[in-house]
Design a protein around this motif. Structure first.
Motif, PDB file in Angstrom:
ATOM      1  N   GLU A 143       0.824  -1.206   0.000  1.00  0.00           N
ATOM      2  CA  GLU A 143       0.000   0.000   0.000  1.00  0.00           C
ATOM      3  C   GLU A 143       0.857   1.255   0.000  1.00  0.00           C
ATOM      4  O   GLU A 143       0.361   2.354  -0.238  1.00  0.00           O
ATOM      5  N   GLY A 144       2.175   1.073   0.263  1.00  0.00           N
ATOM      6  CA  GLY A 144       3.101   2.196   0.323  1.00  0.00           C
ATOM      7  C   GLY A 144       4.111   2.168  -0.807  1.00  0.00           C
ATOM      8  O   GLY A 144       3.791   2.464  -1.967  1.00  0.00           O
ATOM      9  N   PRO A 145       5.372   1.764  -0.508  1.00  0.00           N
ATOM     10  CA  PRO A 145       6.452   1.839  -1.508  1.00  0.00           C
ATOM     11  C   PRO A 145       6.198   1.019  -2.773  1.00  0.00           C
ATOM     12  O   PRO A 145       6.669   1.385  -3.844  1.00  0.00           O
ATOM     13  N   LEU A 146       5.470  -0.090  -2.657  1.00  0.00           N
ATOM     14  CA  LEU A 146       5.244  -0.956  -3.810  1.00  0.00           C
ATOM     15  C   LEU A 146       3.794  -0.895  -4.290  1.00  0.00           C
ATOM     16  O   LEU A 146       3.287  -1.844  -4.897  1.00  0.00           O
ATOM     17  N   ALA A 147       3.107   0.210  -4.025  1.00  0.00           N
ATOM     18  CA  ALA A 147       1.725   0.367  -4.460  1.00  0.00           C
ATOM     19  C   ALA A 147       1.657   0.264  -5.985  1.00  0.00           C
ATOM     20  O   ALA A 147       2.486   0.814  -6.708  1.00  0.00           O
ATOM     21  N   GLY A 148       0.667  -0.454  -6.464  1.00  0.00           N
ATOM     22  CA  GLY A 148       0.508  -0.615  -7.904  1.00  0.00           C
ATOM     23  C   GLY A 148       1.000  -1.949  -8.420  1.00  0.00           C
ATOM     24  O   GLY A 148       0.696  -2.320  -9.556  1.00  0.00           O
ATOM     25  N   TYR A 149       1.768  -2.678  -7.642  1.00  0.00           N
ATOM     26  CA  TYR A 149       2.250  -3.997  -8.054  1.00  0.00           C
ATOM     27  C   TYR A 149       1.199  -5.057  -7.708  1.00  0.00           C
ATOM     28  O   TYR A 149       0.665  -5.073  -6.599  1.00  0.00           O
ATOM     29  N   ALA A 150       0.913  -5.928  -8.658  1.00  0.00           N
ATOM     30  CA  ALA A 150       0.112  -7.116  -8.363  1.00  0.00           C
ATOM     31  C   ALA A 150       1.014  -8.128  -7.662  1.00  0.00           C
ATOM     32  O   ALA A 150       2.172  -8.289  -8.037  1.00  0.00           O
ATOM     33  N   TYR A 151       0.502  -8.789  -6.640  1.00  0.00           N
ATOM     34  CA  TYR A 151       1.350  -9.712  -5.884  1.00  0.00           C
ATOM     35  C   TYR A 151       0.539 -10.869  -5.322  1.00  0.00           C
ATOM     36  O   TYR A 151      -0.691 -10.809  -5.234  1.00  0.00           O
ATOM     37  N   GLU A 152       1.256 -11.925  -4.980  1.00  0.00           N
ATOM     38  CA  GLU A 152       0.689 -13.060  -4.267  1.00  0.00           C
ATOM     39  C   GLU A 152       1.658 -13.448  -3.156  1.00  0.00           C
ATOM     40  O   GLU A 152       2.871 -13.215  -3.261  1.00  0.00           O
ATOM     41  N   VAL A 153       1.123 -14.023  -2.097  1.00  0.00           N
ATOM     42  CA  VAL A 153       1.938 -14.529  -0.987  1.00  0.00           C
ATOM     43  C   VAL A 153       1.598 -16.004  -0.804  1.00  0.00           C
ATOM     44  O   VAL A 153       0.425 -16.359  -0.657  1.00  0.00           O
ATOM     45  N   ILE A 154       2.615 -16.856  -0.852  1.00  0.00           N
ATOM     46  CA  ILE A 154       2.412 -18.299  -0.684  1.00  0.00           C
ATOM     47  C   ILE A 154       3.065 -18.733   0.625  1.00  0.00           C
ATOM     48  O   ILE A 154       4.290 -18.654   0.774  1.00  0.00           O
ATOM     49  N   VAL A 155       2.249 -19.167   1.576  1.00  0.00           N
ATOM     50  CA  VAL A 155       2.749 -19.679   2.849  1.00  0.00           C
ATOM     51  C   VAL A 155       3.092 -21.152   2.666  1.00  0.00           C
ATOM     52  O   VAL A 155       2.259 -21.954   2.238  1.00  0.00           O
ATOM     53  N   LEU A 156       4.341 -21.512   2.986  1.00  0.00           N
ATOM     54  CA  LEU A 156       4.835 -22.873   2.803  1.00  0.00           C
ATOM     55  C   LEU A 156       4.941 -23.538   4.174  1.00  0.00           C
ATOM     56  O   LEU A 156       5.888 -23.313   4.918  1.00  0.00           O
ATOM     57  N   ASP A 157       3.953 -24.330   4.504  1.00  0.00           N
ATOM     58  CA  ASP A 157       3.855 -24.931   5.842  1.00  0.00           C
ATOM     59  C   ASP A 157       4.486 -26.320   5.832  1.00  0.00           C
ATOM     60  O   ASP A 157       3.939 -27.263   5.266  1.00  0.00           O
ATOM     61  N   ASN A 158       5.639 -26.447   6.495  1.00  0.00           N
ATOM     62  CA  ASN A 158       6.361 -27.714   6.537  1.00  0.00           C
ATOM     63  C   ASN A 158       5.878 -28.572   7.701  1.00  0.00           C
ATOM     64  O   ASN A 158       6.648 -29.000   8.547  1.00  0.00           O
ATOM     65  N   CYS A 159       4.557 -28.802   7.719  1.00  0.00           N
ATOM     66  CA  CYS A 159       3.932 -29.625   8.769  1.00  0.00           C
ATOM     67  C   CYS A 159       4.171 -29.040  10.161  1.00  0.00           C
ATOM     68  O   CYS A 159       4.732 -29.717  11.042  1.00  0.00           O
ATOM     69  N   SER A 160       3.756 -27.808  10.344  1.00  0.00           N
ATOM     70  CA  SER A 160       3.878 -27.164  11.654  1.00  0.00           C
ATOM     71  C   SER A 160       3.076 -27.932  12.697  1.00  0.00           C
ATOM     72  O   SER A 160       2.053 -28.560  12.392  1.00  0.00           O
ATOM     73  N   GLU A 161       3.532 -27.842  13.941  1.00  0.00           N
ATOM     74  CA  GLU A 161       2.896 -28.566  15.035  1.00  0.00           C
ATOM     75  C   GLU A 161       2.037 -27.660  15.903  1.00  0.00           C
ATOM     76  O   GLU A 161       1.466 -28.120  16.897  1.00  0.00           O
ATOM     77  N   ASP A 162       1.951 -26.376  15.541  1.00  0.00           N
ATOM     78  CA  ASP A 162       1.107 -25.449  16.298  1.00  0.00           C
ATOM     79  C   ASP A 162      -0.098 -25.064  15.427  1.00  0.00           C
ATOM     80  O   ASP A 162      -0.532 -25.844  14.579  1.00  0.00           O
ATOM     81  N   ARG A 163      -0.625 -23.854  15.599  1.00  0.00           N
ATOM     82  CA  ARG A 163      -1.813 -23.425  14.861  1.00  0.00           C
ATOM     83  C   ARG A 163      -1.454 -22.629  13.600  1.00  0.00           C
ATOM     84  O   ARG A 163      -2.259 -21.840  13.114  1.00  0.00           O
ATOM     85  N   THR A 164      -0.285 -22.871  13.048  1.00  0.00           N
ATOM     86  CA  THR A 164       0.112 -22.156  11.831  1.00  0.00           C
ATOM     87  C   THR A 164      -0.912 -22.373  10.714  1.00  0.00           C
ATOM     88  O   THR A 164      -1.270 -21.433   9.993  1.00  0.00           O
ATOM     89  N   ARG A 165      -1.377 -23.603  10.548  1.00  0.00           N
ATOM     90  CA  ARG A 165      -2.346 -23.895   9.483  1.00  0.00           C
ATOM     91  C   ARG A 165      -3.618 -23.084   9.661  1.00  0.00           C
ATOM     92  O   ARG A 165      -4.108 -22.455   8.710  1.00  0.00           O
ATOM     93  N   GLU A 166      -4.185 -23.084  10.868  1.00  0.00           N
ATOM     94  CA  GLU A 166      -5.430 -22.372  11.107  1.00  0.00           C
ATOM     95  C   GLU A 166      -5.277 -20.876  10.866  1.00  0.00           C
ATOM     96  O   GLU A 166      -6.141 -20.236  10.248  1.00  0.00           O
ATOM     97  N   VAL A 167      -4.173 -20.305  11.323  1.00  0.00           N
ATOM     98  CA  VAL A 167      -3.947 -18.866  11.136  1.00  0.00           C
ATOM     99  C   VAL A 167      -3.783 -18.548   9.657  1.00  0.00           C
ATOM    100  O   VAL A 167      -4.350 -17.577   9.137  1.00  0.00           O
ATOM    101  N   ALA A 168      -3.017 -19.368   8.950  1.00  0.00           N
ATOM    102  CA  ALA A 168      -2.786 -19.129   7.524  1.00  0.00           C
ATOM    103  C   ALA A 168      -4.095 -19.223   6.738  1.00  0.00           C
ATOM    104  O   ALA A 168      -4.365 -18.399   5.850  1.00  0.00           O
TER     105      ALA A 168
END
Length: 312
Positions: free
Chosen positions: A25-50
């Motif tokens: 929303e600031g320095p890179l405003a105007g760029y299309a982007y995606e974020v891919i979370v790579l979960d290596n079988c976390s043992e906490d609530r990483t999956r639920e949060v993601a």
């Protein structure tokens, strides 16, 4: 595309989401982007949060593997799924500040095809881990045939053509930093200060650094095997010299030939040292053979168990 490895990062993902949103929303405003979370079988609530972030922000995607395949295979999966013209690896613990990404993008737009972050100050507060990282970098640099700059990290930007080149390299025992260096292309190094972890504990301790360095050296260099050859030649020459010395004593000073030799303790220590050295180099050759064996099986580098936010 931002690919974000996450292992037990439930406390950091929402903060990461906020900082990435502020960035685009600031320095890179105007760029299309995606974020891919790579979960290596976390043992906490990483999956639920993601998954909750993916539900409210369609630019976020999620991959979870069938088991923990390790760090480099996880990033490989991210590269295989990323669609962007540039792909940035950003660890979910935010020790690599997202706010430095505009510097990477600027160099990329100026013509660099690989923009690699190099740690100037680690700021992790763990002197043992810092020592392990320092020793690992030095070993990799001097023993590996792929001259990776000391301090280079996974915090990097790769042009699309570099990503396509890396996708063709499917060796099972992976050292991604070495592969990125091996493929070539125009690169720029950017020094940065690594921030302390926002939350949680790092799973990369001293033993992890040692194993990581060993894998890097074996994957990209035959120097350890050459070292075994040199050591064997040196030992043989030393044995010949000692044999000549004892023969000279027997011929020219026979009165000393039948005396009990002094230094029995030293002799025993040398024998034990020789046995230990042979065992070490035998194990070293076993490491190389194990990698040939693994490559021959041609198993998949990773297996995705859950994929969210991607097109069919």
């Amino acid at each position: 595309s931002l690919i974000c490895p996450a292992f037990n990062e439930e406390k950091n993902l929402r903060k990461l989401h906020e900082r990435i949103c502020a960035l685009f929303e600031g320095p890179l405003a105007g760029y299309a982007y995606e974020v891919i979370v790579l979960d290596n079988c976390s043992e906490d609530r990483t999956r639920e949060v993601a998954l909750s972030i993916c539900a409210m922000d369609t630019r976020w995607k999620y991959l979870r593997y069938s088991r923990n395949f390790g760090f480099d295979p996880s990033i490989t999966a991210g590269l295989d799924h990323a669609e962007g013209d540039a792909v940035i690896t950003l660890l979910s613990d935010m020790q690599d500040p997202p706010e430095d990404i505009p510097r990477f993008v600027e160099e990329w737009e100026a013509g660099a095809e690989i923009v690699n972050g190099v740690v100037h100050d680690r700021n992790d507060g763990n002197w043992l881990k810092s020592l392990g990282a320092y020793v690992s970098y030095k070993l990799i640099y001097h023993l590996s045939e792929s001259r990776i700059p000391p301090g280079a990290t996974e915090f990097r930007l790769l042009d699309r053509k570099v990503v396509l080149a890396l996708r063709q390299l499917r060796e099972s025992d992976r050292y991604l930093r070495g592969l990125v260096n091996w493929v070539g292309f125009r690169r720029v190094l950017i020094p940065y200060d690594r921030a302390p972890r926002a939350s949680g504990e790092s799973s990369a301790g001293l033993w992890f650094c040692i194993k990581y360095a060993l894998n890097a050296i074996i994957c990209f260099s035959a120097k350890p095997l050459q070292l075994a050859t040199y050591f064997g030649v040196l030992t043989t020459l030393l044995s010949i010299v000692l044999a000549g010395l004892y023969l000279g004593i027997y011929v020219f000073r026979p009165e000393f030939a039948n005396l009990p030799p002094p230094g029995i303790s030293t002799l025993v220590l040398l024998i034990l040292f020789g046995i230990g050295t042979q065992s070490f180099f035998t194990g070293l050759m076993g490491e190389y053979l194990a990698r040939v064996y693994n490559q021959g099986k041609q198993r998949q580098i990773y297996i995705v168990a859950e994929r969210v936010g991607f097109d069919e």
